[in-house]
Design an enzyme around this catalytic site. Structure first.
Site, short mmCIF file in Angstrom:
data_model
loop_
_atom_site.label_atom_id
_atom_site.label_comp_id
_atom_site.label_asym_id
_atom_site.label_seq_id
_atom_site.Cartn_x
_atom_site.Cartn_y
_atom_site.Cartn_z
N ILE A 21 0.83 -1.21 0.00
CA ILE A 21 0.00 0.00 0.00
C ILE A 21 0.86 1.26 0.00
O ILE A 21 0.58 2.22 -0.69
CB ILE A 21 -0.95 0.00 1.21
CG1 ILE A 21 -1.92 -1.17 1.12
CG2 ILE A 21 -1.71 1.30 1.30
CD1 ILE A 21 -2.82 -1.33 2.33
N GLY A 24 7.41 3.96 3.86
CA GLY A 24 7.84 5.07 4.69
C GLY A 24 9.24 4.83 5.17
O GLY A 24 9.86 3.80 4.89
N GLY A 25 9.79 5.81 5.89
CA GLY A 25 11.15 5.70 6.38
C GLY A 25 11.34 4.58 7.37
O GLY A 25 12.45 4.11 7.58
N ASP A 138 0.36 13.85 19.66
CA ASP A 138 0.68 14.24 18.28
C ASP A 138 -0.58 14.44 17.45
O ASP A 138 -0.73 13.89 16.36
CB ASP A 138 1.58 13.18 17.63
CG ASP A 138 2.22 13.70 16.33
OD1 ASP A 138 2.46 14.92 16.25
OD2 ASP A 138 2.46 12.90 15.42
#
Length: 751
Positions: A21, A24-25, A138
């Site tokens: 999908i 990322g890092g 966050d």
């Protein structure tokens, strides 16, 4: 590694990877199918190098377990997490929709009513999290998902509790982490920036900053050029009025005051709970809100801090070097905490939540002697500990650990390694702290295993302690440690459910197999039979699954009072064994038991874990012919005649004798119909003997002239023994008969 290489793989034996999908890092996100539930989910596979971050494991495990228990419809669900080979995985809800950030960038500021509806749903999610001691830390538009297939427009899901803080003032890592900055600068509270004490009021500040963005289309402090200046503005600068930033937005005064209260510098001046914040929003929507005091003193159009503002808010002068140092540390940590709070947008419109990493085995933390003091297992469901200082002369130390929350259709397995000088036992408690079971199937130095714990009883805590005999003295260990391993997952089919040693029993159903294990030399598995087998053949089959042979396995059929009807101890090493039980007379079977015979217990070895993994099933068959089973040369060796079946035997020489037994039978039946046949012109004498009195009841002779006998005998209370022998002719001039085959059948006489 090539992330596409995972497609088609089965992660941890239950998650089939369907497609990639996003990347990322920290790793990659895949669409998977839970093969047992046939349900689409999302799985995050984190990079292998994160597994070396051992200092994060205890805190992450606690946070992940706590977050997975949140149930608000506005919180993204976390289903599972763990380690698969060299990869850490996190399984979560797969959603369809778009982030709030996309909507704001496309449509501009939200009308007040729409913004209020979104904020109220956020309050619902966060209020539950705060009650559980979880602070998100966050919150931002990228982490607010608006579902396209929700029950109403703008149905909210809060993503990415990956930076969440679970309140625990005694956790040294939590205390250490307060020195660092976590979060997104545009939405961070002053105390979060200062690495001060964090609680739910920090999330209230973030929601206020997020609401400011929703209503005005601007950040609270959005003109600053770098992270340092943004953080400094949160600390030193008063927010502008929303009506001055977006004069055309027609923001109600009530919302202006509510959001202003959320953005107070001091936590004590804000709403104290999400429930308070939510109630104020509801009142504002109804036109009933009135906030005590005014915002005019705290709001300004000017963007530069002043000495009077600092004094007014009782703000400590900022240490620029300390703030710069923490900003730099935060940048480094962004490479460890998954996505730095940024959710990954998936091209197909799917979004997933990210947490973080995995690590090594966790150590116990005293005090943990009682279920309400239970430690949390690490991410792999493991812990290590020592049975240390005893609680009393005969009361050993006890270490308790939380079990993963399981459903009744899941398997739960618990194992603890041995300690050389102790006989360990496992005690399992439910969510109320009530003792469910005690597992002590092994012995000194051999640990304990319970492969299939009964999840229907809602086990919540397992405690490891030493088994101490009554009147004995508890031991203490200074250095020898045990390892505890707990695993769970969907059932692949019916299994036994421990405890099932007699006081509690499992259930065996005809025609379907059931998996189980004998977990040690003293383990006993008992299964109830829920149907009647009267006058039929009960055939039980046991097949081994692992490499342990069946030699020494004892299977028995018991009646409802616990009396043994028939037992058999296996002496072969085959892959399976079929046990045929004759179900006749008064002895109606109610249970099947499996255990190791005494001889097998003595030779049991700890190095092979002593586990027999087996499947067991039974079926009911019509009674048919049965062959004799040697040896049957004495009354004690008499084979049991199945009612209604022909018993086939062979007298091999003139001295041969066979013994068979006819059960007592159903008391409702008054007589037994007995038939005896011979072949090959042999002469057979069958002597019927009362099993209780040893008196001869009748003699039955069959020969070439009368090869078939049929008659009746009374239904005696103790049953009968039948002696079958060759009877040569004594008449002169006649050819001597030879031994041969015979047939015998007993049936109930229907009257």
């Amino acid at each position: 590694s090539d992330q596409s290489a995972y497609i088609g793989k089965l992660v941890d034996e239950r998650y089939l990877v369907k497609s990639l999908i996003g990347r990322g890092g920290m790793g990659a996100v895949y669409c998977v199918e839970q093969i047992h539930l046939r349900k689409q989910m999302a799985i995050k596979l984190l990079h292998e190098n994160l597994l070396s971050k051992k200092q994060l494991i205890s805190r992450f495990t606690r946070e992940a377990r706590a977050i997975s228990r949140l149930s608000s419809p506005h919180t993204v669900m976390v289903y599972d997490f763990g380690r698969w080979g060299e990869v850490f995985y996190l399984v979560m809800e797969l959603l369809e929709g778009e982030p709030l950030d996309n909507m704001l960038n496309r449509d501009g500021p939200c009308p007040a009513n729409r913004a209020t509806a979104i904020l109220l749903q956020m309050c619902d999610s966060l209020a539950e999290a705060h009650r559980a001691g979880i602070v998100h830390r966050d919150l931002k538009p990228e982490n607010i998902m608006l579902l396209s297939d929700g029950p109403h427009p703008d149905f909210v899901k809060i993503l990415d509790f990956g930076l969440a803080k679970v309140e625990d003032v005694d956790d040294p890592y939590t205390i250490h982490s307060q020195k660092d900055i976590f979060g997104t600068p545009f939405y961070m509270s002053p105390e979060q920036i200062r690495a001060g004490e964090i609680d739910g009021r920090s999330d209230i500040y973030a929601v206020g900053a997020l609401a400011f963005r929703m209503l005005t289309g601007k950040q609270v402090f959005g003109n600053e050029s770098n992270t340092f200046d943004i953080l400094k503005a949160h600390l030193m600068q008063a927010p502008a009025k929303m009506s001055s930033v977006a004069p055309d937005a027609k923001i109600p005064q009530a919302l202006e005051e509510i959001i202003g209260k959320c953005l107070k510098k001091k936590p004590d001046d804000r709403f104290q709970t999400m429930e308070e914040f939510s109630a104020a929003l509801v009142q504002a929507r109804k036109g009933e809100f009135a906030l005590k005091g005014s915002l005019t003193d705290d709001s300004a159009d000017a963007q530069e801090p002043s000495a009077s503002l600092v004094a007014q808010h009782d703000i400590d002068p900022i240490d620029h070097e300390d703030l710069i140092d923490r900003v730099q540390r935060a940048s480094r940590w962004r490479n460890v905490w998954f996505a730095a709070g940024v959710a990954i947008f998936l091209g197909a419109g799917f979004w997933v939540l990210g947490l973080l990493n995995a690590g090594s085995i966790g150590e116990e933390s005293e005090p943990n002697d009682a279920p309400d003091q239970a430690n949390v297992l690490d991410v792999e469901g493991q812990a290590s500990g020592i049975i240390g200082e005893k609680r009393g002369p005969s009361l050993a130390d006890q270490d308790c650990f939380e079990l993963p929350k399981t459903q009744s259709d899941e398997e739960l397995s618990i194992a603890v390694s041995g300690m050389p000088t102790m006989d360990l036992e496992l005690r399992i408690f439910d969510e109320r702290g009530s003792l469910l079971s005690v597992m002590n199937h092994r012995g000194l130095g051999q640990g304990e295993v319970s492969r299939y714990v009964d999840t229907r009883t809602k086990p919540r805590v397992v405690c490891v302690t030493e088994y101490v005999v009554k009147g004995g003295v508890a031991g203490e260990s200074k250095s020898d440690a045990y390892r505890l391993k707990v695993s769970h997952g969907p059932k692949a089919g019916p299994t036994e459910a421990e405890p099932n040693d007699g006081s509690q029993v499992g259930e065996l159903r005809g025609g379907s197999s059931l998996r189980g294990t004998l977990d040690g030399p003293a383990d006993v598995d008992v299964f109830a039979l829920k149907e009647s087998f009267r006058g039929k053949m009960l055939r039980v089959k046991i097949e081994r699954v692992n490499n342990r042979d069946l030699r020494g396995l004892q299977a028995a059929l018991l009646d409802s009072s616990g009396r043994v009807i028939q037992a058999k101890t296996l002496d072969d090493q085959s892959q399976s064994a079929t046990l045929d039980f004759a179900v006749t007379g008064e002895q109606e079977p109610a249970k099947v038991t499996l255990r190791w015979a005494q001889t097998a217990r003595k030779t049991w070895k700890a190095d092979d874990h002593g586990q027999l993994a087996y499947t067991i099933w039974y079926r009911v068959e019509p009674v048919s012919e049965q062959g004799e089973q040697e040896p049957n040369d004495t009354p004690a060796q008499a084979g049991l005649v199945i009612m209604g079946a022909w018993h086939i035997g062979n007298l091999t020489d003139e001295a041969a004798v066979d013994w068979v037994k006819i059960d007592a039978g159903d008391p409702a039946m008054r007589r037994i119909r007995l038939e005896v046949q011979t072949s090959n012109k042999s002469r057979v004498l069958a002597t019927v003997i009362d099993a209780k009195s040893s008196q001869s009841i009748s003699e039955i002779k069959v020969n070439a002239n009368a090869p078939h006998y049929e008659g009746y005998i009374p239904n005696a209370g103790a049953g009968y023994l039948v002696r079958i022998e060759h009877k040569p002719s004594r008449a002169k001039g006649k050819r001597r008969s030879k031994p041969g085959r015979y047939r015998l059948r007993a049936r109930w006489a229907v009257e």
